[in-house]
Structure formats: structure tokens, C-alpha cells
Scaffold this motif. Structure first.
Motif, PDB file in Angstrom:
ATOM      1  N   THR A 105       0.792  -1.234   0.000  1.00 43.46           N
ATOM      2  CA  THR A 105       0.000   0.000   0.000  1.00 43.46           C
ATOM      3  C   THR A 105       0.824   1.283   0.000  1.00 43.46           C
ATOM      4  OG1 THR A 105      -1.707  -1.200   1.233  1.00 43.46           O
ATOM      5  CG2 THR A 105      -1.883   1.202   1.187  1.00 43.46           C
ATOM      6  N   TRP A 106       1.927   1.324   0.770  1.00 43.45           N
ATOM      7  CA  TRP A 106       2.630   2.598   0.933  1.00 43.45           C
ATOM      8  C   TRP A 106       3.086   3.258  -0.365  1.00 43.45           C
ATOM      9  CZ3 TRP A 106       1.586   5.313   4.782  1.00 43.45           C
ATOM     10  CH2 TRP A 106       1.486   4.805   6.079  1.00 43.45           C
ATOM     11  N   PRO A 107       3.534   2.516  -1.397  1.00 42.30           N
ATOM     12  CA  PRO A 107       3.955   3.199  -2.618  1.00 42.30           C
ATOM     13  C   PRO A 107       2.844   3.982  -3.308  1.00 42.30           C
ATOM     14  CG  PRO A 107       4.791   0.948  -2.585  1.00 42.30           C
ATOM     15  CD  PRO A 107       3.804   1.051  -1.478  1.00 42.30           C
ATOM     16  N   TYR A 108       1.596   3.751  -2.912  1.00 38.90           N
ATOM     17  CA  TYR A 108       0.463   4.377  -3.579  1.00 38.90           C
ATOM     18  C   TYR A 108      -0.210   5.432  -2.719  1.00 38.90           C
ATOM     19  CZ  TYR A 108       1.193   0.785  -6.971  1.00 38.90           C
ATOM     20  OH  TYR A 108       1.774  -0.011  -7.918  1.00 38.90           O
ATOM     21  N   TYR A 109       0.364   5.736  -1.548  1.00 35.00           N
ATOM     22  CA  TYR A 109      -0.267   6.730  -0.683  1.00 35.00           C
ATOM     23  C   TYR A 109       0.782   7.585   0.001  1.00 35.00           C
ATOM     24  CZ  TYR A 109      -3.416   9.027   2.498  1.00 35.00           C
ATOM     25  OH  TYR A 109      -4.130   9.994   3.160  1.00 35.00           O
ATOM     26  N   ASP A 110       0.701   8.889  -0.215  1.00 38.35           N
ATOM     27  CA  ASP A 110       1.676   9.826   0.330  1.00 38.35           C
ATOM     28  C   ASP A 110       1.120  10.467   1.599  1.00 38.35           C
ATOM     29  OD1 ASP A 110       3.907  11.395   0.597  1.00 38.35           O
ATOM     30  OD2 ASP A 110       3.158  12.973  -0.731  1.00 38.35           O
ATOM     31  N   GLY A 111       0.785   9.650   2.587  1.00 43.74           N
ATOM     32  CA  GLY A 111       0.252  10.158   3.840  1.00 43.74           C
ATOM     33  C   GLY A 111       0.995   9.567   5.020  1.00 43.74           C
ATOM     34  N   THR A 112       0.368   9.571   6.184  1.00 45.14           N
ATOM     35  CA  THR A 112       1.019   9.119   7.411  1.00 45.14           C
ATOM     36  C   THR A 112       0.332   7.928   8.058  1.00 45.14           C
ATOM     37  OG1 THR A 112      -0.278  10.719   8.682  1.00 45.14           O
ATOM     38  CG2 THR A 112       1.917  11.419   7.930  1.00 45.14           C
ATOM     39  N   THR A 113      -0.887   7.609   7.644  1.00 43.28           N
ATOM     40  CA  THR A 113      -1.655   6.539   8.272  1.00 43.28           C
ATOM     41  C   THR A 113      -2.407   5.748   7.218  1.00 43.28           C
ATOM     42  OG1 THR A 113      -1.999   7.946  10.214  1.00 43.28           O
ATOM     43  CG2 THR A 113      -3.380   5.999  10.046  1.00 43.28           C
ATOM     44  N   ILE A 114      -2.397   4.433   7.331  1.00 45.67           N
ATOM     45  CA  ILE A 114      -3.170   3.603   6.418  1.00 45.67           C
ATOM     46  C   ILE A 114      -3.901   2.522   7.204  1.00 45.67           C
ATOM     47  CG2 ILE A 114      -1.810   3.974   4.316  1.00 45.67           C
ATOM     48  CD1 ILE A 114      -0.304   1.379   4.928  1.00 45.67           C
ATOM     49  N   GLY A 115      -4.999   2.039   6.665  1.00 45.31           N
ATOM     50  CA  GLY A 115      -5.761   0.958   7.271  1.00 45.31           C
ATOM     51  C   GLY A 115      -6.498   0.197   6.193  1.00 45.31           C
ATOM     52  N   GLU A 116      -6.929  -1.000   6.515  1.00 47.64           N
ATOM     53  CA  GLU A 116      -7.599  -1.817   5.507  1.00 47.64           C
ATOM     54  C   GLU A 116      -8.666  -2.704   6.130  1.00 47.64           C
ATOM     55  OE1 GLU A 116      -5.689  -5.378   3.331  1.00 47.64           O
ATOM     56  OE2 GLU A 116      -5.711  -3.740   1.823  1.00 47.64           O
ATOM     57  N   ASN A 117      -9.804  -2.807   5.451  1.00 42.30           N
ATOM     58  CA  ASN A 117     -10.836  -3.797   5.747  1.00 42.30           C
ATOM     59  C   ASN A 117     -11.003  -4.680   4.520  1.00 42.30           C
ATOM     60  OD1 ASN A 117     -11.373  -2.623   8.228  1.00 42.30           O
ATOM     61  ND2 ASN A 117     -13.254  -1.618   7.578  1.00 42.30           N
ATOM     62  N   VAL A 118     -11.174  -5.975   4.740  1.00 41.81           N
ATOM     63  CA  VAL A 118     -11.530  -6.878   3.650  1.00 41.81           C
ATOM     64  C   VAL A 118     -12.697  -7.744   4.101  1.00 41.81           C
ATOM     65  CG1 VAL A 118      -9.207  -6.909   2.669  1.00 41.81           C
ATOM     66  CG2 VAL A 118      -9.863  -8.666   4.322  1.00 41.81           C
ATOM     67  N   ALA A 119     -13.479  -8.210   3.147  1.00 39.68           N
ATOM     68  CA  ALA A 119     -14.631  -9.063   3.445  1.00 39.68           C
ATOM     69  C   ALA A 119     -14.940  -9.918   2.231  1.00 39.68           C
ATOM     70  CB  ALA A 119     -15.843  -8.221   3.827  1.00 39.68           C
ATOM     71  N   TRP A 120     -15.709 -10.967   2.475  1.00 30.15           N
ATOM     72  CA  TRP A 120     -16.055 -11.887   1.393  1.00 30.15           C
ATOM     73  C   TRP A 120     -17.489 -12.388   1.532  1.00 30.15           C
ATOM     74  CZ3 TRP A 120     -16.783 -17.396   1.834  1.00 30.15           C
ATOM     75  CH2 TRP A 120     -16.968 -18.030   0.594  1.00 30.15           C
ATOM     76  N   ASN A 121     -18.147 -12.539   0.404  1.00 28.85           N
ATOM     77  CA  ASN A 121     -19.415 -13.243   0.280  1.00 28.85           C
ATOM     78  C   ASN A 121     -20.629 -12.442   0.722  1.00 28.85           C
ATOM     79  OD1 ASN A 121     -20.534 -15.523  -0.874  1.00 28.85           O
ATOM     80  ND2 ASN A 121     -20.784 -16.561   1.083  1.00 28.85           N
ATOM     81  N   TYR A 122     -20.559 -11.142   0.691  1.00 34.02           N
ATOM     82  CA  TYR A 122     -21.744 -10.315   0.876  1.00 34.02           C
ATOM     83  C   TYR A 122     -22.327  -9.964  -0.487  1.00 34.02           C
ATOM     84  CZ  TYR A 122     -20.530  -9.831   5.783  1.00 34.02           C
ATOM     85  OH  TYR A 122     -20.257 -10.093   7.103  1.00 34.02           O
ATOM     86  N   ASP A 123     -23.641  -9.732  -0.524  1.00 27.05           N
ATOM     87  CA  ASP A 123     -24.323  -9.536  -1.800  1.00 27.05           C
ATOM     88  C   ASP A 123     -24.012  -8.199  -2.461  1.00 27.05           C
ATOM     89  OD1 ASP A 123     -25.480 -12.011  -1.832  1.00 27.05           O
ATOM     90  OD2 ASP A 123     -27.374 -11.354  -0.933  1.00 27.05           O
ATOM     91  N   ASP A 124     -23.828  -7.153  -1.664  1.00 30.97           N
ATOM     92  CA  ASP A 124     -23.612  -5.835  -2.253  1.00 30.97           C
ATOM     93  C   ASP A 124     -22.949  -4.908  -1.239  1.00 30.97           C
ATOM     94  OD1 ASP A 124     -25.684  -4.859  -0.528  1.00 30.97           O
ATOM     95  OD2 ASP A 124     -27.195  -5.350  -2.041  1.00 30.97           O
ATOM     96  N   SER A 125     -22.711  -3.672  -1.654  1.00 29.60           N
ATOM     97  CA  SER A 125     -22.022  -2.685  -0.816  1.00 29.60           C
ATOM     98  C   SER A 125     -22.781  -2.382   0.460  1.00 29.60           C
ATOM     99  CB  SER A 125     -21.815  -1.390  -1.606  1.00 29.60           C
ATOM    100  OG  SER A 125     -21.057  -1.608  -2.768  1.00 29.60           O
ATOM    101  N   TRP A 126     -24.102  -2.298   0.371  1.00 29.96           N
ATOM    102  CA  TRP A 126     -24.914  -1.989   1.535  1.00 29.96           C
ATOM    103  C   TRP A 126     -24.830  -3.102   2.574  1.00 29.96           C
ATOM    104  CZ3 TRP A 126     -27.328   2.769   1.776  1.00 29.96           C
ATOM    105  CH2 TRP A 126     -27.345   3.500   0.574  1.00 29.96           C
ATOM    106  N   GLU A 127     -24.897  -4.343   2.111  1.00 30.57           N
ATOM    107  CA  GLU A 127     -24.867  -5.472   3.029  1.00 30.57           C
ATOM    108  C   GLU A 127     -23.510  -5.610   3.717  1.00 30.57           C
ATOM    109  OE1 GLU A 127     -27.160  -9.373   2.449  1.00 30.57           O
ATOM    110  OE2 GLU A 127     -25.100  -9.883   1.848  1.00 30.57           O
ATOM    111  N   VAL A 128     -22.419  -5.481   2.955  1.00 37.94           N
ATOM    112  CA  VAL A 128     -21.110  -5.633   3.577  1.00 37.94           C
ATOM    113  C   VAL A 128     -20.856  -4.514   4.583  1.00 37.94           C
ATOM    114  CG1 VAL A 128     -19.761  -4.361   1.830  1.00 37.94           C
ATOM    115  CG2 VAL A 128     -18.685  -6.188   3.138  1.00 37.94           C
ATOM    116  N   MET A 129     -21.383  -3.308   4.327  1.00 36.08           N
ATOM    117  CA  MET A 129     -21.191  -2.203   5.260  1.00 36.08           C
ATOM    118  C   MET A 129     -22.070  -2.343   6.493  1.00 36.08           C
ATOM    119  SD  MET A 129     -18.999   0.269   4.924  1.00 36.08           S
ATOM    120  CE  MET A 129     -19.869   1.457   5.946  1.00 36.08           C
TER     121      MET A 129
END
Length: 355
Positions: A105-129
Motif C-alpha cells: 500500500t505505501w507506494p500508492y499513498y503519500d500520507g502518514t496513516t493507512i488501514g484496511e478492511n476486507v470481506a467476502w461473500n456479501y451480496d452488495d455494498s450496503w450489506e457488507v457495510m
């Protein structure tokens, strides 16, 4: 993911904010980004939609937060990570070749803090959120963190990724992201966006070539809230953009130039901007003058530990914890979250693991 195939990007130096470049943001990247912002501006407002009780939220997680801005680099690495997970059917913060999250991730972001969420097998954006991430402590902490200002999202075969960033320059626009839903509308189409500014909008409209539809505030406040409108679907490929105006007469658009499109087999973005909101803007009051027209169920949360170790050479700091998720009888869901913070100080190497 072979990072040798990737070249860090020179981002947003001459592009209009919100334009589609090299196929991104895709529709689902915009939708997931928009839903994330809708929740951030009013986490209480969606409590009836969560698969958990609001009482499980910490105090700060109940407090509205500023919207997250689109970042091309984070979006590109998030999409590549979703595709990598899908290709190898492996939900993880590590790429299939073993590349860890920070190296990826760091080569693609010129900031000071990064974080990540991943998920699998939800039907759509609303459901996974609303049913997934917001009901899981580590993911919700990332989503509602005030340390983050940018977001990039990815999806491939129901592998979802959110990559967060903080500490880099943000665009000067009160409308951070917007999307229509569903992707290919039937008889009606809905539009969603957020407003984040010291003053409320004088107008906030969805502009097509033949219509100017006023959006209504549905969650939050008139200075930090979510907006929505549902309209009849127009035929063919329909170009649209969000048109906003402030009480001082300032007018802006998202995307800044051109327009997104909805419809079947349509280009994501076109250069020609629609002009359905051509009526003069009333800078004192809101205007209505627009013309008519099977994988084991698993959940890993990565959170800062009490004894965080530091890498002296890279100047980054992070912590990790894992929590198994309840087993579901009918279908499998998988989630994982990690928060990493870069500091301008040394640190010692540490290995993260997810159950």
C-alpha cells in the motif's frame, strides 16, 4: 500479487476530481465509497439497518465523522487486492505472493496513516457495510476513525476491500463521492451522496441533460449529512453529475468535469457534461427552479495492541489482534481488518497473523 508489475502512480496532478481514469472508479467502487461516507456522517441514523446493536459501538464510533475523499492510488491497490483474493480464493491482508499490507500500500499513498478492511461473500455494498463491517469491532473502528481522510475501494466476485489513508492533501469540495443504484436501473433509479461543509448547500441536484432533480437530506445534518433522490429511469445511456451551489453563489460539480453514466453497456464516464440545471441559482434559499424533464466462516479483527512494537528503519507502527466470528448455518462470510500507522521514528519487525 506481483508488485514488480506495478508502478507507483503520479496521481491527480492534472485530472478533475471524480473523473474515471484507466477504468476507475468503477460503479461499485463509487457505491461502496458512497455508502461508507453515508455511515460516517451519521452512524446512529443507520442503526435500524445494522445486524447488531448500537450499544456495541464505542462513544467515538457513534460520533459523526467527516467524509472520506477518493484517492486514485488507494482505489487502484484496493481493486488489485480484491482481484488477487478472488483469483486465489484467499481472503487475507497478504497478497497471494506473500506481500504484506504495508509493502503493497505505501507506494500508492503519500500520507502518514493507512488501514484496511476486507470481506467476502456479501451480496452488495450496503450489506457488507451495514451487516458486516459496521457490526465488527475492528472494521467499524477503521470506518469511523477520524485519522483517515481518504478511501479507495475494490470488489471482485464478492471480495471487498477498503483501503484508508490519512495525512495527505485532500480536495476542496463538499461532495466527496456519489453513486446511482442499482448499477443497471429498472423503472426507477436512486442517487446517493453526502455533503460536508461549514454551511448547508443552497442547491444539491442530480443533473442530466434533460432533468434537474433536487436531492433531499435523509441522514445527518444539513452541513454534514447524506442526501438522496429517486427518479424515473431515462432511456439509453444517461450521463449525470452532482451539481451543488453554496449560499455565496459558488457552484461546483462531481465529477468536476464530464459526467458518469448509468444504463446497460454504457461507458463509465463521458467528457461532455449535461446541462439540465441551467436555471439561475437562488443564492438565498434552496432552489426548485430546475426544468422538468464453501469457505469456513471466519472473522479477523486487527487492532492496535497495548504493547505496540516499532520498526526503527521504516518508521511505522502497528498492532494486531484476532477474533473468530460466529458460525452461520446457511452461508459463509469472512472479514478482516488491519490498522497501520506510519511514524517518523524507528521500529522493530513484527509478524501479524489472522485466524
Amino acid at each position: 500479487m506481483n508488485l514488480d508489475l506495478l508502478t507507483p502512480l503520479l496521481l491527480n496532478s492534472f485530472l478533475g476530481y471524480g473523473e474515471v481514469v484507466n477504468g476507475q472508479p468503477t460503479w461499485i467502487q463509487r457505491e461502496l465509497h458512497t455508502v461508507t461516507n453515508l455511515v460516517r456522517v451519521d452512524p446512529r441514523g443507520w442503526s435500524s439497518e445494522y445486524d447488531c446493536s448500537l450499544s456495541s459501538f464505542s462513544f467515538t464510533e457513534r460520533v459523526p465523522k467527516s467524509t472520506l475523499y477518493f484517492h486514485e492510488g488507494l482505489a487502484r491497490i484496493a481493486q488489485l487486492h480484491s482481484e488477487d483474493q478472488s483469483r486465489w480464493e484467499n481472503m487475507s491482508h497478504y497478497s497471494s505472493d506473500g506481500t504484506d499490507f504495508s509493502t503493497r500500500t505505501w507506494p500508492y499513498y503519500d500520507g502518514t496513516t493507512i488501514g484496511e478492511n476486507v470481506a467476502w461473500n456479501y451480496d452488495d455494498s450496503w450489506e457488507v457495510m451495514l451487516q458486516g463491517w459496521m457490526c465488527s469491532d475492528g472494521h467499524r473502528e477503521n470506518i469511523m476513525s477520524s485519522d483517515f481522510e481518504h478511501l479507495g475501494t475494490g470488489e471482485s466476485n464478492r471480495y471487498y476491500t477498503q483501503d484508508f489513508g490519512g495525512g495527505a492533501e485532500v480536495p476542496e469540495t463538499p461532495v466527496a463521492m456519489a453513486a446511482h443504484t442499482p448499477e443497471i436501473p429498472g423503472s426507477t433509479v436512486e442517487f446517493w451522496t453526502t455533503w460536508d461543509n461549514d454551511t448547508p448547500p443552497s442547491t444539491l441536484d442530480v443533473e442530466t441533460q434533460d432533468s434537474c432533480d433536487a436531492m433531499e437530506q435523509v441522514v445527518g445534518t444539513d452541513t454534514l449529512g447524506g442526501w438522496h433522490v429517486e427518479t424515473d429511469t431515462q432511456n439509453g445511456c444517461v450521463a449525470y453529475r452532482i451539481r451543488w451551489a453554496k449560499e455565496d453563489g459558488t457552484i461546483g460539480f462531481l465529477p468536476e468535469s464530464g459526467a458518469w453514466q448509468y444504463g446497460e453497456n454504457c461507458e463509465l464516464w463521458v467528457q461532455e457534461a449535461p446541462e439540465g440545471c441551467s436555471a439561475p441559482v437562488d443564492t438565498g434559499t434552496p432552489s426548485t427552479d430546475c426544468p422538468e424533464q464453501d469457505f469456513e466462516d471466519q472473522n479477523g479483527d486487527c487492532l492496535p495492541d497495548e504493547d505496540i512494537e516499532e520498526d526503527l528503519s521504516l518508521g511505522k507502527r502497528f498492532g494486531c489482534a484476532s477474533t473468530p466470528a460466529p458460525t452461520t448455518a446457511f452461508w459463509c462470510i469472512a472479514l478482516s481488518a488491519v490498522l497501520m500507522t506510519r511514524r517518523q521514528k524507528p521500529y522493530s519487525t513484527r509478524t501479524n497473523s489472522w485466524e
